[in-house]
Design a protein around this motif. Structure first.
Motif, PDB file in Angstrom:
ATOM      1  N   LEU A 653       0.835  -1.188   0.000  1.00  0.00           N
ATOM      2  CA  LEU A 653       0.000   0.000   0.000  1.00  0.00           C
ATOM      3  C   LEU A 653       0.875   1.246   0.000  1.00  0.00           C
ATOM      4  CD1 LEU A 653      -2.847  -0.858   2.542  1.00  0.00           C
ATOM      5  CD2 LEU A 653      -3.011  -0.719   0.063  1.00  0.00           C
ATOM      6  N   CYS A 657      -2.237   8.274   0.725  1.00  0.00           N
ATOM      7  CA  CYS A 657      -3.341   8.134  -0.225  1.00  0.00           C
ATOM      8  C   CYS A 657      -4.085   9.448  -0.424  1.00  0.00           C
ATOM      9  CB  CYS A 657      -4.315   7.062   0.250  1.00  0.00           C
ATOM     10  SG  CYS A 657      -3.679   5.369   0.125  1.00  0.00           S
ATOM     11  N   LEU A 662     -10.162   6.314  -5.282  1.00  0.00           N
ATOM     12  CA  LEU A 662     -10.518   4.897  -5.242  1.00  0.00           C
ATOM     13  C   LEU A 662      -9.255   4.062  -5.347  1.00  0.00           C
ATOM     14  CD1 LEU A 662     -12.840   2.733  -5.346  1.00  0.00           C
ATOM     15  CD2 LEU A 662     -12.637   2.844  -7.836  1.00  0.00           C
ATOM     16  N   LEU A 663      -9.190   3.005  -4.538  1.00  0.00           N
ATOM     17  CA  LEU A 663      -8.143   1.990  -4.635  1.00  0.00           C
ATOM     18  C   LEU A 663      -8.709   0.785  -5.374  1.00  0.00           C
ATOM     19  CD1 LEU A 663      -6.554   2.068  -1.058  1.00  0.00           C
ATOM     20  CD2 LEU A 663      -5.543   2.923  -3.169  1.00  0.00           C
ATOM     21  N   LEU A 664      -7.958   0.304  -6.342  1.00  0.00           N
ATOM     22  CA  LEU A 664      -8.431  -0.782  -7.190  1.00  0.00           C
ATOM     23  C   LEU A 664      -7.327  -1.808  -7.337  1.00  0.00           C
ATOM     24  CD1 LEU A 664     -10.802  -1.690  -8.982  1.00  0.00           C
ATOM     25  CD2 LEU A 664      -9.796  -0.399 -10.853  1.00  0.00           C
ATOM     26  N   SER A 665      -7.690  -3.097  -7.148  1.00  0.00           N
ATOM     27  CA  SER A 665      -6.682  -4.149  -7.256  1.00  0.00           C
ATOM     28  C   SER A 665      -7.352  -5.481  -7.535  1.00  0.00           C
ATOM     29  CB  SER A 665      -5.863  -4.249  -5.962  1.00  0.00           C
ATOM     30  OG  SER A 665      -4.956  -5.336  -6.037  1.00  0.00           O
ATOM     31  N   ILE A 669      -7.041  -6.198  -0.867  1.00  0.00           N
ATOM     32  CA  ILE A 669      -6.326  -5.022  -0.371  1.00  0.00           C
ATOM     33  C   ILE A 669      -6.313  -5.068   1.155  1.00  0.00           C
ATOM     34  CG2 ILE A 669      -6.288  -2.507  -0.292  1.00  0.00           C
ATOM     35  CD1 ILE A 669      -7.684  -2.460  -2.964  1.00  0.00           C
ATOM     36  N   LEU A 671      -6.377  -3.362   3.938  1.00  0.00           N
ATOM     37  CA  LEU A 671      -6.564  -2.067   4.577  1.00  0.00           C
ATOM     38  C   LEU A 671      -6.561  -2.229   6.093  1.00  0.00           C
ATOM     39  CD1 LEU A 671      -9.377  -0.555   2.334  1.00  0.00           C
ATOM     40  CD2 LEU A 671      -6.955   0.024   2.338  1.00  0.00           C
ATOM     41  N   CYS A 685      -4.820   5.274   3.894  1.00  0.00           N
ATOM     42  CA  CYS A 685      -5.601   4.560   2.887  1.00  0.00           C
ATOM     43  C   CYS A 685      -6.852   3.916   3.471  1.00  0.00           C
ATOM     44  CB  CYS A 685      -4.746   3.481   2.220  1.00  0.00           C
ATOM     45  SG  CYS A 685      -3.340   4.128   1.275  1.00  0.00           S
ATOM     46  N   SER A 690     -12.467   1.260  -1.795  1.00  0.00           N
ATOM     47  CA  SER A 690     -11.634   0.294  -2.518  1.00  0.00           C
ATOM     48  C   SER A 690     -12.509  -0.750  -3.188  1.00  0.00           C
ATOM     49  CB  SER A 690     -10.649  -0.391  -1.557  1.00  0.00           C
ATOM     50  OG  SER A 690     -11.350  -1.134  -0.576  1.00  0.00           O
ATOM     51  N   ASP A 692     -11.680  -4.628  -4.595  1.00  0.00           N
ATOM     52  CA  ASP A 692     -10.692  -5.686  -4.743  1.00  0.00           C
ATOM     53  C   ASP A 692     -11.406  -6.999  -5.007  1.00  0.00           C
ATOM     54  OD1 ASP A 692     -11.819  -6.238  -2.333  1.00  0.00           O
ATOM     55  OD2 ASP A 692      -9.971  -6.188  -1.152  1.00  0.00           O
TER      56      ASP A 692
END
Length: 743
Positions: A653, A657, A662-665, A669, A671, A685, A690, A692
């Motif tokens: 990570l 942030c 937006l967090l995308l994976s 993720i 967190l 973050c 997010s 995922d």
């Protein structure tokens, strides 16, 4: 104090009276055609049921039906109120029929996620163009569990050349998978189609199949399926290659042997309806049977003078049509066509017109009440739209064509026949074109040109000779008819390939919203079912539905239901995020010998160019990548796409942030968890939304729009809710966690 009454102008009517006058003028003169709207109202009830996001109780629909029945029977003096009550009753009846259709279906099985031993009877065997085989189990047993109430499709190993037949008991070890969820919100729902189609899932064999017992097919259904496969095999033996596969499709309805390029050529050229046995094929068969029987009876003096030859020939044609429908698999379009044909035969018996809008309405009403889920199928929509346009169009053009046909030379009559063929292709193609664009994302512009040659060739040469081969098969002389049939199929195949290579033969169109398709359907029904000048009002919703894709912006970013495929729409095309494993179901795929088809993503974006891989490092358009992540910036919004580090490696990570929306994976993720009352630190973050692997596991595929100042995210679960055909996330096996996270 004196009171004076105001004098009203001449011709003044209160608003209530004016409204009643408008309703009276609109409904009463059309009372003989109001019955045609009953299946439309029933379809509205079906659509209302399937549009809900949760399973509703049935008692509100029963109450509404009772209210509509009371109004219809009680309002004797107010015609418009009686019509409204009848429409309410029909809508409630459609809702109840859809509810009952769902209730009588068996539940979807919870298929194991490991290698499983599958055993049972073979109900069908499909042979594909690449030589592969797929078997269908009728009621398979998984390991030692009781047999399922649903069918299973299993693809055999390529090196498994064991001779199998319908009715054999086999055992094999393989991997199973449930029907795939929609690839994007609002996309094609394969889970709903499998639920109502009786399919529990599919899979592939890990080992060769083991024969438990080999015997002839038992039961009428299995014996008939074995007969169909035998006929198809003998046709393809006499006509190897593509002509044999197409000939087998026309005669038996088994189309698994057609290769992907040929199927695509038929689709692009507008001739795909020739490969889908429907009303055209049934009409050809019944026309040949009726003409042959009537000519035979006319040649017999006793029958010609004393028997009703026309009625006898019509009944014989209906029996021939029923046989052909059973031979080709009893699909929905043929069932609809046979229903209309039965009504046409009944009309001939009673001295009425054989083909009419009333017969089409009765056929549609029966289909919507018996199988309400057919309303959502593309075959139902395209076939009924085409037939509706044909009947209504020729109803309008009949006086003109009759007058021109009655007074003229044979050249004029021949020209009128050609013009009628042109109008038939134009009316049917234009009416079904919006539905093809909605479901397939493409429109074909040369369908009239191709059908002017292919349809007469099929009706006068290919299919009649193919039916003759059935009569020659007991004598093993089918090749006498199949060889000439192959010549005709070669011409049609050449025509399809040639038209498909023309410039702009098929053009991708932007995805149409469901509301747009509803407007087109409403406008088409109004235009075809009304008479006089009122019918022109149907052009307004029709044009509004056609223009609806312009007002509906497609998503900018899509995430697949397994989080292994992430795509961004850019001016150059589709930008793909490389992930470990990838996703097999979103772009173009071919499974089980089936043709390559446009995915929902490509159709939604109307993009023909091949997808572009996202660079491992550097900048491409709005994307800037390094070894650990990619940063997508558009309309002031930033999405950080974290790359999958691989098995047993923890997803890194970023330290800050700030500014990330937006967090995308494709991986989970990790967190940090916040305790109650604890707030996240600035730039942490933990406060960033997010998506995922676990997010798509719970909610399905995700669609993201870059709006001004915010991101709009819609999931498949948001668009369809929880219905009986949707697997509950809690009932599925959890995805395996990387070892770093498990520790």
């Amino acid at each position: 104090m004196s009171h004076r009454r105001l004098a009203l102008p001449d011709g003044f009517r209160p608003p209530a009276k004016r409204l009643r006058k408008v309703l009276h003028d609109a409904l009463v003169p059309e009372r003989d055609r109001l019955a045609l709207w009953v299946p439309v109202c029933v379809g509205c009830g079906d659509a209302q049921y399937f549009a809900l996001r949760s399973e509703p109780p049935v008692w509100p629909a029963l109450v509404v039906a009772l209210i509509g029945l009371t109004i219809m029977l009680g309002a004797r003096r107010l015609d418009w109120l009686r019509y409204a009550g009848a429409a309410t009753l029909a809508v409630a009846a459609g809702f109840i029929a859809a509810h009952l259709a769902t209730a009588r279906m068996p539940a979807m099985p919870d298929l194991p996620k490991r290698a499983t031993v599958v055993s049972g009877h073979i109900a069908a065997i499909d042979v594909f163009a690449d030589g592969g085989r797929r078997i269908t189990f009728a009621h398979p047993a998984l390991d030692l569990d009781p047999p399922l109430d649903r069918r299973l499709h299993m693809r055999l190993r390529a090196d498994d050349r064991q001779v199998l037949g319908v009715g054999d008991d086999i055992v094999l070890r393989g991997m199973l998978r449930a029907p795939a969820p929609p690839s994007l919100p609002g996309g094609r729902d394969l889970q709903r189609e499998a639920f109502f189609g009786g399919l529990g899932g599919s899979g592939f064999a890990l080992d060769p199949a083991e024969m438990q017992s080999q015997h002839a097919a038992s039961g009428i259904a299995m014996r008939w399926q074995a007969l169909r496969e035998t006929i198809a095999g003998r046709i393809m033996l006499a006509l190897p290659g593509a002509p044999g596969a197409i000939a087998a499709t026309l005669v038996t309805g088994i189309s698994s042997g057609i290769s992907a390029p040929d199927r695509n050529a038929f689709a692009v050229s507008g001739l795909a309806h020739l490969l889908a046995v429907a009303g055209l094929h049934l009409g050809i068969v019944m026309g040949l049977a009726m003409g042959s029987v009537r000519m035979a009876l006319a040649a017999w003096e006793f029958a010609a003078l004393r028997l009703p030859t026309r009625q006898i020939a019509a009944v014989a044609a209906l029996l021939a049509g029923a046989f052909y429908m059973a031979l080709t698999g009893m699909h929905l379009p043929t069932l609809r066509s046979l229903t209309m044909a039965a009504l046409g035969v009944l009309a001939l018996m009673l001295g009425r017109r054989a083909v009419s809008l009333r017969g089409l309405a009765i056929a549609a009403l029966l289909m919507l009440l018996i199988a309400p889920e057919s309303l959502l199928e593309v075959s139902f929509q395209m076939s009924f739209a085409a037939v509706l346009a044909l009947i209504a169009g020729y109803e309008t053009l009949r006086p003109i064509m009759t007058r021109l046909y009655g007074a003229g030379s044979w050249q004029r009559r021949l020209g009128l026949h050609v013009a009628a063929l042109f109008m038939t292709s134009l009316l049917a193609g234009a009416a079904s074109l919006p539905y093809a664009a909605f479901h397939f994302g493409h429109v074909q512009f040369y369908f009239v040109l191709a059908n002017l040659v292919a349809v007469p060739l099929t009706a006068l040469w290919v299919l009649p000779v193919g039916l003759l081969s059935l009569a020659l098969m007991p004598c093993h002389l089918e090749w006498l008819a199949l060889v000439p049939m192959g010549w005709g199929v070669d011409v049609i195949l050449w025509l399809a390939r040639t038209v498909a290579r023309l410039p702009a033969a098929s053009i991708a169109v932007t995805a149409m919203p469901l509301a747009g398709l509803g407007l087109i359907s409403a406008g088409l029904c109004w235009l075809c079912l009304r008479r006089g000048r009122w019918r022109l009002l149907g052009l307004l919703p029709l044009l509004a539905g056609i223009m609806s894709p312009v007002l509906c912006r497609p998503p900018d970013l899509l995430v697949s239901s397994d989080a292994r495929l992430i795509a961004l729409r850019v001016p150059a095309g589709v930008l793909l995020v490389p992930t470990r494993g990838g996703s097999r179901m979103m772009l173009e795929q071919g499974s089980g010998g089936s043709p390559l088809v446009l995915s929902d993503w490509r159709a939604a974006w109307a993009i023909e160019t091949p997808p572009l891989p996202m660079p491992p490092s550097g900048t491409l358009g709005p994307v800037a990548c390094d070894a650990l992540a990619c940063r997508l910036v558009r309309r002031g919004q930033t999405i950080l796409l974290l790359r999958d580090p691989g098995h047993r490696k923890k997803l890194p990570l970023p330290a800050d942030c700030s500014g990330i929306a937006l967090l995308l994976s494709p991986a989970p993720i990790p967190l940090p968890r916040l305790h109650p009352g604890q707030s996240s630190a600035p730039g942490s973050c933990a406060s960033v939304p997010s998506i995922d692997r676990f997010t798509v596991w719970r909610q399905g595929a995700q669609a993201i729009w870059f709006e001004r100042g915010e991101l709009r995210i819609v999931s498949v679960q948001d668009s369809r809710g929880l219905r009986p055909w949707i697997p509950m996330p809690g009932h599925r096996a959890l995805p395996k966690l990387p070892m770093a996270l498990a520790d």
